[in-house]
Motif scaffolding. Structure first.
Motif, PDB file in Angstrom:
ATOM      1  N   SER A  78      61.528  -2.638  75.268  1.00  0.00           N
ATOM      2  CA  SER A  78      61.532  -3.998  74.735  1.00  0.00           C
ATOM      3  C   SER A  78      62.654  -4.167  73.720  1.00  0.00           C
ATOM      4  N   ALA A  79      63.195  -5.370  73.669  1.00  0.00           N
ATOM      5  CA  ALA A  79      64.268  -5.686  72.730  1.00  0.00           C
ATOM      6  C   ALA A  79      63.685  -6.328  71.480  1.00  0.00           C
TER       7      ALA A  79
ATOM      8  N   ASN B 151      55.494 -11.302  69.090  1.00  0.00           N
ATOM      9  CA  ASN B 151      55.845 -10.610  70.330  1.00  0.00           C
ATOM     10  C   ASN B 151      55.654 -11.554  71.512  1.00  0.00           C
TER      11      ASN B 151
ATOM     12  N   VAL C  21      64.479 -14.303  76.537  1.00  0.00           N
ATOM     13  CA  VAL C  21      63.917 -12.995  76.221  1.00  0.00           C
ATOM     14  C   VAL C  21      63.167 -12.450  77.431  1.00  0.00           C
ATOM     15  N   THR C  22      62.646 -11.262  77.288  1.00  0.00           N
ATOM     16  CA  THR C  22      61.870 -10.618  78.340  1.00  0.00           C
ATOM     17  C   THR C  22      60.457 -10.393  77.830  1.00  0.00           C
ATOM     18  N   ALA C  23      59.495 -10.470  78.727  1.00  0.00           N
ATOM     19  CA  ALA C  23      58.105 -10.208  78.361  1.00  0.00           C
ATOM     20  C   ALA C  23      58.022  -8.901  77.589  1.00  0.00           C
ATOM     21  N   GLY C  24      57.309  -8.916  76.461  1.00  0.00           N
ATOM     22  CA  GLY C  24      57.148  -7.738  75.620  1.00  0.00           C
ATOM     23  C   GLY C  24      58.140  -7.636  74.479  1.00  0.00           C
ATOM     24  N   ASP C  25      59.194  -8.463  74.456  1.00  0.00           N
ATOM     25  CA  ASP C  25      60.177  -8.412  73.372  1.00  0.00           C
ATOM     26  C   ASP C  25      59.565  -8.865  72.051  1.00  0.00           C
ATOM     27  N   GLN C  26      60.181  -8.416  70.968  1.00  0.00           N
ATOM     28  CA  GLN C  26      59.764  -8.799  69.618  1.00  0.00           C
ATOM     29  C   GLN C  26      60.778  -9.788  69.051  1.00  0.00           C
TER      30      GLN C  26
ATOM     31  N   LYS D 167      59.581  -9.084  83.082  1.00  0.00           N
ATOM     32  CA  LYS D 167      59.991  -7.733  82.718  1.00  0.00           C
ATOM     33  C   LYS D 167      60.400  -6.972  83.976  1.00  0.00           C
TER      34      LYS D 167
ATOM     35  N   PRO E  52      53.357  -9.767  76.906  1.00  0.00           N
ATOM     36  CA  PRO E  52      53.799  -8.805  77.913  1.00  0.00           C
ATOM     37  C   PRO E  52      53.236  -9.082  79.299  1.00  0.00           C
TER      38      PRO E  52
END
Length: 124
Positions: free
Chosen positions: A2-3, A79, A30-35, A122, A82
């Motif tokens: 994750s980014a 977050n 963004v991507t699922a799970g990123d902060q 993701k 995810p």
């Protein structure tokens, strides 16, 4: 992996309720799970983020868990859910104030700005 993303508040205008953000408009892909971290830049004219709230809609719940203020800080952190497996776009609100510390405890005017988060699935 994750980014970690940072959105910096560069300036707040209480007349228009607009925020100047970096990245511009605060729009991120963004991507699922990123902060995501929301920080207040020096001399921004913003003293506090009061809340970061998802707007109602078909793709709500983009944040999981919901953004919260970090202890002893003006920074907020959240977050991206995810569980997202397809592309989605979510408008949310940054609620902010430019009050003095005294007024922050006495119902200061709260302003609202609405950036957008685009979530990519993701990669597996």
């Amino acid at each position: 992996m994750s980014a970690i993303w940072t959105i910096t508040i560069l300036k707040g205008d209480p007349t228009t309720q607009q925020l100047t953000l970096d990245p511009p408009l605060g729009n991120l892909t963004v991507t699922a799970g990123d902060q995501i971290n929301w920080v207040i830049g020096a001399n921004a004219g913003v003293t506090a983020i009061i809340g970061i709230v998802e707007k109602p809609g078909p793709n709500h719940d983009v944040f999981n868990p919901d953004p919260t203020q970090l202890p002893n800080s003006t920074t907020w952190q959240g977050n991206i859910n995810p569980a997202f497996t397809s592309e989605t776009e979510e408008a949310y609100s940054i609620q902010w104030a430019n009050a003095t510390p005294y007024w922050l405890n006495h119902n200061p005017p709260v302003y609202t700005y609405d950036p957008v988060i685009r979530v990519q699935p993701k990669a597996i």
